[in-house]
Write an enzyme that holds these catalytic residues in place. Structure first.
Site, PDB file in Angstrom:
ATOM      1  N   HIS A 160     -10.749  -2.492  11.487  1.00  0.00           N
ATOM      2  CA  HIS A 160      -9.654  -3.325  10.978  1.00  0.00           C
ATOM      3  C   HIS A 160      -9.409  -4.460  11.977  1.00  0.00           C
ATOM      4  CE1 HIS A 160      -5.209  -3.309   9.378  1.00  0.00           C
ATOM      5  NE2 HIS A 160      -5.953  -4.161   8.729  1.00  0.00           N
ATOM      6  N   ARG A 217       0.842  -1.191   0.000  1.00  0.00           N
ATOM      7  CA  ARG A 217       0.000   0.000   0.000  1.00  0.00           C
ATOM      8  C   ARG A 217       0.880   1.245   0.000  1.00  0.00           C
ATOM      9  NH1 ARG A 217      -1.928   0.623   4.413  1.00  0.00           N
ATOM     10  NH2 ARG A 217      -1.404  -1.293   5.496  1.00  0.00           N
ATOM     11  N   TYR A 252      -1.296  -3.555  -6.862  1.00  0.00           N
ATOM     12  CA  TYR A 252      -1.175  -4.282  -5.591  1.00  0.00           C
ATOM     13  C   TYR A 252      -2.507  -4.320  -4.822  1.00  0.00           C
ATOM     14  CZ  TYR A 252      -0.265  -5.312  -0.761  1.00  0.00           C
ATOM     15  OH  TYR A 252      -0.361  -5.866   0.487  1.00  0.00           O
ATOM     16  N   LYS A 290      -9.638  -2.494   1.570  1.00  0.00           N
ATOM     17  CA  LYS A 290      -9.306  -1.379   2.462  1.00  0.00           C
ATOM     18  C   LYS A 290     -10.042  -0.097   2.058  1.00  0.00           C
ATOM     19  CE  LYS A 290      -6.052  -3.847   4.594  1.00  0.00           C
ATOM     20  NZ  LYS A 290      -6.205  -4.410   5.923  1.00  0.00           N
ATOM     21  N   CYS A 322       0.588  -7.589  11.605  1.00  0.00           N
ATOM     22  CA  CYS A 322       0.837  -7.735  13.044  1.00  0.00           C
ATOM     23  C   CYS A 322       0.063  -8.902  13.641  1.00  0.00           C
ATOM     24  CB  CYS A 322       0.508  -6.438  13.766  1.00  0.00           C
ATOM     25  SG  CYS A 322       1.684  -5.125  13.370  1.00  0.00           S
ATOM     26  N   SER A 378      -1.598  -3.733  10.045  1.00  0.00           N
ATOM     27  CA  SER A 378      -1.229  -4.648   8.965  1.00  0.00           C
ATOM     28  C   SER A 378       0.058  -5.385   9.293  1.00  0.00           C
ATOM     29  CB  SER A 378      -1.047  -3.872   7.664  1.00  0.00           C
ATOM     30  OG  SER A 378      -2.289  -3.381   7.235  1.00  0.00           O
ATOM     31  N   ARG A 423       1.936 -12.296  -0.638  1.00  0.00           N
ATOM     32  CA  ARG A 423       0.587 -12.598  -0.148  1.00  0.00           C
ATOM     33  C   ARG A 423       0.013 -13.879  -0.747  1.00  0.00           C
ATOM     34  NH1 ARG A 423      -1.707  -8.764   3.660  1.00  0.00           N
ATOM     35  NH2 ARG A 423      -0.097  -7.183   3.788  1.00  0.00           N
ATOM     36  N   ASP A 483      -9.594  -9.868   8.758  1.00  0.00           N
ATOM     37  CA  ASP A 483      -9.032  -8.541   8.461  1.00  0.00           C
ATOM     38  C   ASP A 483      -9.986  -7.395   8.754  1.00  0.00           C
ATOM     39  OD1 ASP A 483      -6.761  -7.061   7.463  1.00  0.00           O
ATOM     40  OD2 ASP A 483      -7.921  -6.627   5.665  1.00  0.00           O
TER      41      ASP A 483
HETATM   42  P1  GDP Z   1      -2.049  -9.469   9.501  1.00  0.00           P
HETATM   43  O1  GDP Z   1      -1.548  -8.704   8.322  1.00  0.00           O
HETATM   44  O2  GDP Z   1      -2.403  -8.582  10.650  1.00  0.00           O
HETATM   45  O3  GDP Z   1      -3.132 -10.425   9.141  1.00  0.00           O
HETATM   46  O4  GDP Z   1      -0.817 -10.337  10.044  1.00  0.00           O
HETATM   47  P2  GDP Z   1      -0.451 -11.895   9.842  1.00  0.00           P
HETATM   48  O5  GDP Z   1      -1.262 -12.786  10.705  1.00  0.00           O
HETATM   49  O6  GDP Z   1      -0.428 -12.196   8.391  1.00  0.00           O
HETATM   50  O7  GDP Z   1       1.032 -11.898  10.423  1.00  0.00           O
HETATM   51  C1  GDP Z   1       2.017 -10.992   9.962  1.00  0.00           C
HETATM   52  C2  GDP Z   1       3.377 -11.505  10.343  1.00  0.00           C
HETATM   53  O8  GDP Z   1       3.470 -11.601  11.771  1.00  0.00           O
HETATM   54  C3  GDP Z   1       3.661 -12.886   9.787  1.00  0.00           C
HETATM   55  O9  GDP Z   1       5.001 -12.941   9.376  1.00  0.00           O
HETATM   56  C4  GDP Z   1       3.432 -13.784  10.981  1.00  0.00           C
HETATM   57  O10 GDP Z   1       4.198 -14.950  10.915  1.00  0.00           O
HETATM   58  C5  GDP Z   1       3.829 -12.905  12.165  1.00  0.00           C
HETATM   59  N1  GDP Z   1       3.081 -13.272  13.386  1.00  0.00           N
HETATM   60  C6  GDP Z   1       1.745 -13.457  13.491  1.00  0.00           C
HETATM   61  N2  GDP Z   1       1.402 -13.834  14.751  1.00  0.00           N
HETATM   62  C7  GDP Z   1       2.556 -13.875  15.461  1.00  0.00           C
HETATM   63  C8  GDP Z   1       2.873 -14.198  16.826  1.00  0.00           C
HETATM   64  O11 GDP Z   1       2.009 -14.534  17.647  1.00  0.00           O
HETATM   65  N3  GDP Z   1       4.183 -14.096  17.195  1.00  0.00           N
HETATM   66  C9  GDP Z   1       5.161 -13.739  16.301  1.00  0.00           C
HETATM   67  N4  GDP Z   1       6.417 -13.677  16.733  1.00  0.00           N
HETATM   68  N5  GDP Z   1       4.907 -13.447  15.003  1.00  0.00           N
HETATM   69  C10 GDP Z   1       3.619 -13.514  14.594  1.00  0.00           C
HETATM   70  P1  PGA Z   2      -3.152  -6.353   5.748  1.00  0.00           P
HETATM   71  O1  PGA Z   2      -3.912  -5.788   4.484  1.00  0.00           O
HETATM   72  O2  PGA Z   2      -1.737  -5.911   5.603  1.00  0.00           O
HETATM   73  O3  PGA Z   2      -3.863  -5.728   6.881  1.00  0.00           O
HETATM   74  O4  PGA Z   2      -3.272  -7.844   5.705  1.00  0.00           O
HETATM   75  C1  PGA Z   2      -3.560  -5.975   3.180  1.00  0.00           C
HETATM   76  C2  PGA Z   2      -3.112  -4.723   2.476  1.00  0.00           C
HETATM   77  O5  PGA Z   2      -3.969  -4.057   1.905  1.00  0.00           O
HETATM   78  O6  PGA Z   2      -1.907  -4.424   2.466  1.00  0.00           O
HETATM   79 MN    MN Z   3      -4.011 -10.484   7.264  1.00  0.00          MN
END
Ligand code: GDP
Ligand code: PGA
Ligand code: MN
Length: 607
Positions: A250, A81, A221, A230, A274, A272, A390, A297
């Site tokens: 979110h 983004r 993207y 989003k 996290c 994002s 992704r 999400d």
């Molecule tokens: P989203 O974008 O908020 O959905 O985040 P994701 O679930 O895709 O996670 C983003 C990154 O954080 C990935 O590389 C995950 O492996 C990492 N991650 C997610 N949960 C945890 C956790 O509980 N501990 C750690 N250390 N990393 C995490």
């Molecule tokens: P995310 O959203 O990073 O919260 O998973 C996708 C994006 O639009 O980048």
């Molecule tokens: Mn996600």
């Protein structure tokens, strides 16, 4: 249809005037070679993906490994983004607030009209009718995306409910739809050969909140181009929600069932990259607790007739961060992906026609083709997959999807978590004293920046409710809206609020908490707090667990190690206060008084 219609519209499968006239206006401006009305069928998807393979945009994966799945590789300058180029063009600058870029709508429209003039030349213009949330919702939220990218069409089919059913419903009910216009900004001159990932160095992601419309230029993207996600379901929906008395957030949402068969739905706002997708698909490491996914999400919430908070997931797919998603950390996501029907973007390719990314398997392949098409070996010294690569996968391929995902009326929310990525200061979990302090957690949420947005990674910034890049109006008004809508709640049914941090570091630099499936231990503690069963220590920031109050069975950590993850550190918090004060000053008076009061009382408790 009137005879004055553009000949390109001859095949239009609708007589709905508001749609026809918009499509015509856009076609006249952008001058595509042809118009394709997307019906959402499987046959259409097959044709589109065949064409994308022929064009070199998609690589078909080995069907024995990933059936009906494809990999796309973007331009290296179009991987995330673009917050710097994202605008909220409200009529008054004040209504965009300090967290958004703003430009006068008329000036922006002039600029966009120039950019879109002939921008689809030589390309197909696709018209995608879509609905965010359920077609059978009480008040379905429709949109129509016009795009010149077949990759966007294929991805939108995974992420949203699209096609003929939606178009018919819009027409039958005379419904309003959000016009969402997208172009990659790469017209083709006659005879000019296309590139696999057309885009433009100049990018604009623009929202007109009063009109409820979206215009996106230059990027292919996901977050910039799949406009239902989003742009609509957060930025435009947050404005609709303000005006209509609900919340567009979110957040992931999951259903948790205790060993006693009590059900709790938990929503969680993390910025994002996290951990939303990972928590939503959690595989608990503790016996007897069951997690089912509702959304990963975006969550739309409103207070129901009994004053309970109800939530739905408006999306139909996962657009998950690939790196770190693996058989060890997130087996539920891996199983959903392995069923196929997925589009991967900027991952690496294995020599047998599969995909790979950092963290997918413990064993690292000895040879790969990296996301930029180069040979890669473990000693290449660079990641094989882009950090923001992704997977885009239909949500109904998740085995653990909760049946309530399909219910238009949604589920009651019992707990809300706010979380971010902080190396220090924020304990593993803290329960707020009350709702007001919980909103304070959300308002002051902070996190280190990630690869999900262009720019520096690892810089701590405030990210209110994890909505910093997604609030479609003034941030202070947004926080006021939270306070105002929750006044309609039944106080006894207000969700309990927790602040979490899976990313705290030890003095040695490693993660203080193993995270992933072990986060079920934190969910269990939260539920036991709601039930009045778990112990806690009261601190100036709220209630934190005693190590013994967490279920540590089979965790392999000592109580001292757990203490490092859960401890409240008064010195770190005193150091945090000036940053909180500066943050609140930036709202310039539009902040709810209850939040200023919370900060004052935190300061006095810390003193
Ligand atoms: P989203 O974008 O908020 O959905 O985040 P994701 O679930 O895709 O996670 C983003 C990154 O954080 C990935 O590389 C995950 O492996 C990492 N991650 C997610 N949960 C945890 C956790 O509980 N501990 C750690 N250390 N990393 C995490
Ligand atoms: P995310 O959203 O990073 O919260 O998973 C996708 C994006 O639009 O980048
Ligand atoms: Mn996600």
């Amino acid at each position: 249809m009137g005879d004055t219609r553009l000949p390109l519209l001859a095949e239009a499968p609708t007589t709905y005037e508001p749609l026809l006239s918009w499509v015509e206006e856009v076609a006249e401006l952008t001058k595509p070679e042809r118009i394709h009305w997307v019906n959402g069928s499987e046959a259409e998807y097959r044709t589109l993906t065949d064409e994308l393979v022929a064009a070199g945009t998609l690589t078909r994966l080995n069907p024995e490994l990933f059936p009906n799945s494809f990999a796309a590789f973007s331009d290296p300058a179009d991987v995330a983004r673009v917050e710097e180029q994202t605008f909220i063009c409200s009529e008054n600058e004040r209504d965009a607030g300090f967290t958004n870029n703003w430009m006068e709508p008329a000036t922006m429209k002039g600029k966009l009209a120039e950019l879109f003039d002939g921008s689809m030349r030589g390309r197909t213009m696709y018209v995608i009718p879509f609905v965010m949330g359920h077609l059978d919702a009480e008040d379905p939220k429709f949109g129509v995306e016009i795009t010149d990218s077949a990759y966007v069409v294929a991805s939108m089919r995974v992420m949203a409910r699209i096609g003929t059913d939606v178009l018919e419903r819009i027409e039958e009910t005379g419904a309003f739809f959000v016009p969402a216009l997208h172009s990659v900004g790469a017209p083709l001159e006659p005879g000019q050969e296309d590139v696999p990932w057309p885009c433009n160095p100049e990018k604009w992601i623009v929202h007109f909140p009063e009109e409820r419309s979206i215009v996106s230029y230059g990027s292919g993207y996901g977050g910039n181009a799949l406009l239902g996600k989003k742009c609509y379901a957060l930025r435009i929906a947050s404005v609709m929600a303000r005006d209509e008395g609900w919340l567009a957030e979110h957040m992931l949402i999951l259903k948790l069932t205790s060993p006693e068969n009590r059900v709790y739905n938990v929503a969680a706002a993390f910025p994002s990259a996290c951990g939303k997708t990972n928590l939503a698909l959690l595989d608990p490491t503790i016996e007897g607790w069951k997690v089912e996914t509702l959304g990963d999400d975006i969550t739309w919430m409103r207070f129901g007739k009994d004053g309970e908070l109800r939530a739905v997931n408006p999306e139909a797919g996962l657009f998950g961060v690939a790196p770190g998603t693996g058989w060890g950390t997130n087996p539920n996501a891996m199983r959903a992906i392995a069923k196929g029907n997925s589009i991967f973007t900027n991952v690496a390719l294995t020599d047998d026609g599969g995909v790979w990314w950092e963290g997918m398997t413990e064993e690292v392949p000895t040879h790969l083709t990296d996301w930029q098409g180069n040979d890669w070996t473990p000693d290449s010294g660079r990641p094989a997959a882009h950090p923001n690569s992704r997977f885009c996968t239909p949500i109904d391929q998740i085995d653990m999807l909760a049946p309530e995902y399909f219910a238009p009326e949604g589920v009651e929310v019992h707990a809300i978590l706010f979380g971010g990525r902080r190396k220090t200061t924020i304990p593993l979990v803290t329960q707020s004293r009350d709702w007001a302090q919980g909103i304070f957690y959300g308002a002051t949420l902070s996190s280190e920046t990630t690869a999900a947005a262009a720019g520096a990674v690892g810089v701590v910034r405030r990210d209110p409710m994890a909505m910093l890049p997604f609030i479609g109006y003034d941030a202070g008004d947004y926080l006021n809206h939270w306070v105002r809508v929750s006044a309609k709640a039944n106080p006894a049914r207000l969700p309990k609020i927790f602040l979490v941090n899976w990313f705290r570091r030890t003095r040695e630099g490693g993660f203080a908490w193993p995270g992933f499936g072990d986060n079920a231990r934190v969910l269990k503690w939260a539920i036991e707090r709601i039930e009045g069963a778990a112990d806690a220590v009261e601190t100036p920031i709220g209630f934190v667990p005693t190590p013994a109050s967490l279920d540590l069975t089979g965790l392999g950590m000592t109580e001292d190690e757990v203490q490092e993850a859960v401890r409240f550190d008064a010195e770190e918090w005193k150091a945090e206060v000036p940053g909180l004060e500066e943050w609140f000053e930036r709202f310039g008076g539009s902040l709810p008084e209850s939040l200023t009061a919370e900060l004052e009382s935190l300061k006095s408790r810390l003193a």
